[in-house]
Scaffold this active site. Structure first.
Site, PDB file in Angstrom:
ATOM      1  N   GLY A 157       0.843  -1.071   0.086  1.00  0.00           N
ATOM      2  CA  GLY A 157      -0.333   0.123  -0.221  1.00  0.00           C
ATOM      3  C   GLY A 157       0.895   1.035   0.119  1.00  0.00           C
ATOM      4  O   GLY A 157       2.138   1.426   0.764  1.00  0.00           O
ATOM      5  N   CYS A 158       0.300   2.233  -0.833  1.00  0.00           N
ATOM      6  CA  CYS A 158       1.298   3.396  -0.373  1.00  0.00           C
ATOM      7  C   CYS A 158       1.657   4.113   0.903  1.00  0.00           C
ATOM      8  O   CYS A 158       3.040   4.321   1.666  1.00  0.00           O
ATOM      9  CB  CYS A 158       0.164   4.673  -0.984  1.00  0.00           C
ATOM     10  SG  CYS A 158      -0.817   4.767  -0.753  1.00  0.00           S
ATOM     11  N   TYR A 159       1.003   4.317   1.700  1.00  0.00           N
ATOM     12  CA  TYR A 159       0.738   4.463   3.269  1.00  0.00           C
ATOM     13  C   TYR A 159       2.030   3.825   3.956  1.00  0.00           C
ATOM     14  O   TYR A 159       3.301   4.184   4.365  1.00  0.00           O
ATOM     15  CB  TYR A 159      -0.405   4.426   4.073  1.00  0.00           C
ATOM     16  CG  TYR A 159      -1.137   5.836   3.971  1.00  0.00           C
ATOM     17  CD1 TYR A 159      -0.712   7.483   4.157  1.00  0.00           C
ATOM     18  CD2 TYR A 159      -3.182   4.980   3.291  1.00  0.00           C
ATOM     19  CE1 TYR A 159      -1.402   8.088   3.676  1.00  0.00           C
ATOM     20  CE2 TYR A 159      -3.638   6.593   3.116  1.00  0.00           C
ATOM     21  CZ  TYR A 159      -2.699   7.715   3.654  1.00  0.00           C
ATOM     22  OH  TYR A 159      -3.707   9.028   2.929  1.00  0.00           O
ATOM     23  N   THR A 161       4.194   1.837   1.989  1.00  0.00           N
ATOM     24  CA  THR A 161       5.650   1.768   2.055  1.00  0.00           C
ATOM     25  C   THR A 161       6.469   3.202   2.708  1.00  0.00           C
ATOM     26  O   THR A 161       7.003   2.821   2.397  1.00  0.00           O
ATOM     27  CB  THR A 161       5.607   2.223  -0.124  1.00  0.00           C
ATOM     28  OG1 THR A 161       4.559   0.831  -0.308  1.00  0.00           O
ATOM     29  CG2 THR A 161       6.606   2.221   0.191  1.00  0.00           C
TER      30      THR A 161
END
Length: 360
Positions: A157-159, A161
């Site tokens: 996921g972006c967060y 990462t």
């Protein structure tokens, strides 16, 4: 391995004048050997969910590649189960850009005996599944090799990462102990909410900034907990701003959270060593003064979240106040780049044996 040309095949053994003449004529009227070899070497890639935000970005990143062939369903069959099953099993790599339930279903369609197709899932469905490899190559010294040998890769996921890029090196170095109670403050561009949220913001009716996740059970918390090696869920406070792409993920730290005697400068040194030689992750100079001097703060004060839009890069900043024994570490990345489509392409490159940076 390059496919042999017709000339190379017939040159083995004794060649008669008649056969040699045939080969000469055939070679003159056939595609060049380099073109033939290139076509034979192409890998087939299917993006299941290519009309969504992440899917469109993945396709854009692959569009000009000459080492792959994108295979797609006709528009009218894009959701047809039989068509999708066939494409999944035809492809060398499948990138699933689907909701969780749809990804689980699509992953089950790989036929028994198909040990060739690589699945890369961009949903949260398999991120903490031990049967899938977590697709963050820079996370540890062994992770890239694990991705290279896997047929099932879960895209981070972006967060997470951002959070894992900060916390994992410090936990592995023993500077933060497992079980430490951390807080994650993060802001993302509205594209992270997909087409529905993008429509709201682009209509002009949206709030300029919004915090959410007040149930303290955001779907990204399990992977943050697992892959940080903390073993304790952080308090996660996500926010969305009125910009399309980019994010900043921040982790505040009191020195009392750290191993005795460790300072913010020590954390910076550990992070810099950890990512030494990394193509996509960069640790910026230590402290606010150096960051200002490098011109990395807007008007000398503001850390822009959108500075890395349309890249696969991630930058780490260490801001420190030794007198107060406090430190804030920030990760800046594109939520649709290193936080989604860029990471998917990077994982695909590794799994298929391509240059890791191709298309990025």
């Amino acid at each position: 391995m390059k496919a042999p040309t017709a000339l190379a095949l017939i040159s083995v053994g004794t060649i008669t004048k008649c056969v040699s003449a045939f080969v000469h004529v055939h070679a003159a009227t056939s595609p060049s050997s380099s073109s033939f070899a290139l076509n034979a070497a192409k890998k087939k890639v299917f993006i299941d969910g290519e009309a969504g935000t992440t899917g469109l970005q993945v396709r854009d990143r692959l569009a000009n590649r000459d080492d792959i062939e994108i295979i797609s369903a006709p528009d009218e069959l894009r959701k047809d189960e039989t068509t999708r099953k066939n494409l999944i099993n035809e492809a060398d790599a499948v990138i699933l850009c689907l909701p969780d339930a749809a990804s689980i279903e699509a992953a089950s369609w790989v036929e028994d005996g198909n040990d060739r197709t690589v699945l890369i899932d961009a949903s949260t469905a398999f991120r903490v599944d031990d049967n899938w490899v977590y697709g963050f190559p820079e996370m540890s010294k062994d992770q890239r090799a694990a991705i290279e040998s896997s047929k099932r890769i879960s895209n981070p996921g972006c967060y997470p990462t951002g959070f894992i890029s900060i916390s994992r090196p410090l936990v592995d170095a023993g500077l933060i102990q497992p079980g430490t109670a951390l807080t994650v403050n993060a802001i993302s561009g509205y594209s992270g909410g997909g087409k529905a949220l993008m429509e709201v913001y682009e209509s002009g009716d949206a709030e300029p900034w919004g915090a959410y996740g007040f149930g303290l059970a955001h779907k990204h918390i399990p992977e943050m907990t697992k892959y940080s090696n903390l073993g304790k869920a952080p308090i996660f406070q996500p926010q969305v701003g009125s910009f399309a792409q980019g994010m900043v993920v921040s982790v505040p730290l009191h020195y009392s959270f750290l191993k005795d005697g460790v300072s913010g400068e020590d954390l910076h040194s550990a992070l810099k060593d950890y990512y030494e030689g990394s193509t996509f992750i960069e640790v910026l100079p230590y402290g606010e003064g150096a960051i200002k001097e490098a011109g990395l703060l807007e008007r000398g004060a503001f850390l822009r979240p959108d500075a890395l839009a349309n890249t696969n890069k991630l930058q780490i900043f260490v801001f420190d106040n030794p007198g107060a024994e406090q430190c804030v570490i920030c990760a800046r990345l594109d939520n649709l780049g290193k936080g989604a489509s860029g990471a998917a392409v990077q994982n695909m490159n590794i799994a298929l044996g391509f240059d890791e940076c191709a298309g990025l």
